[in-house]
Design a protein around this motif. Sequence first.
Motif, short mmCIF file in Angstrom:
data_model
loop_
_atom_site.label_atom_id
_atom_site.label_comp_id
_atom_site.label_asym_id
_atom_site.label_seq_id
_atom_site.Cartn_x
_atom_site.Cartn_y
_atom_site.Cartn_z
N GLN A 79 0.86 -1.18 0.00
CA GLN A 79 0.00 0.00 0.00
C GLN A 79 0.89 1.22 0.00
O GLN A 79 1.73 1.39 0.89
CB GLN A 79 -0.91 0.00 1.23
N MET A 80 0.70 2.08 -0.98
CA MET A 80 1.55 3.25 -1.16
C MET A 80 0.69 4.50 -1.03
O MET A 80 -0.30 4.65 -1.76
CB MET A 80 2.23 3.21 -2.53
N THR A 81 1.06 5.36 -0.12
CA THR A 81 0.34 6.61 0.08
C THR A 81 1.29 7.78 -0.05
O THR A 81 2.52 7.60 -0.04
CB THR A 81 -0.34 6.64 1.45
N THR A 82 0.72 8.96 -0.13
CA THR A 82 1.50 10.19 -0.26
C THR A 82 2.60 10.02 -1.30
O THR A 82 3.78 10.30 -1.07
CB THR A 82 2.12 10.60 1.11
N LEU A 83 2.22 9.54 -2.44
CA LEU A 83 3.19 9.25 -3.49
C LEU A 83 3.85 10.52 -4.01
O LEU A 83 3.23 11.59 -4.07
CB LEU A 83 2.51 8.50 -4.63
N LYS A 84 5.12 10.37 -4.37
CA LYS A 84 5.92 11.47 -4.87
C LYS A 84 6.41 11.14 -6.29
O LYS A 84 6.54 9.95 -6.64
CB LYS A 84 7.14 11.67 -3.96
#
Length: 126
Positions: A79-84
């Motif tokens: 789960q990947m959040t606040t992706l850059k």
Amino acid sequence: VQLQASGGGLVQAGGSLTLSCAASGSTVSNYGWFRQAPGKEREFVAAVTWSGRSLYYADSVKGRFTISRDNAKNTVRLQMTTLKPEDTAVYYCAAGRRGTYYSGRDYYTPGRYDYWGQGTQVTVSS
């Protein structure tokens, strides 16, 4: 053992994505996620032990990514959040052969994994 990854795509910066990887053919030991951006070497992202109790993360994703596994389904999820934008890469799931013992840096080392998925593209736009 075959690993099939899915869930990549295009997302705006600050958004979220969840990658999944399913293992078929046999059970595996540890799971890892790695990524490779154009012109760069493959780098470690996250790993989880067979029990699911020990988790490992690259400093660059700590607090933003979460790895988990479901042994009943032979799957691992990222789960990947606040992706850059700098998270843009092809993401690969990897797994160790059942019964393989890992220690220390093994979790972070691509060569310690026996099976690899085909990769899924994650693109984060700014």
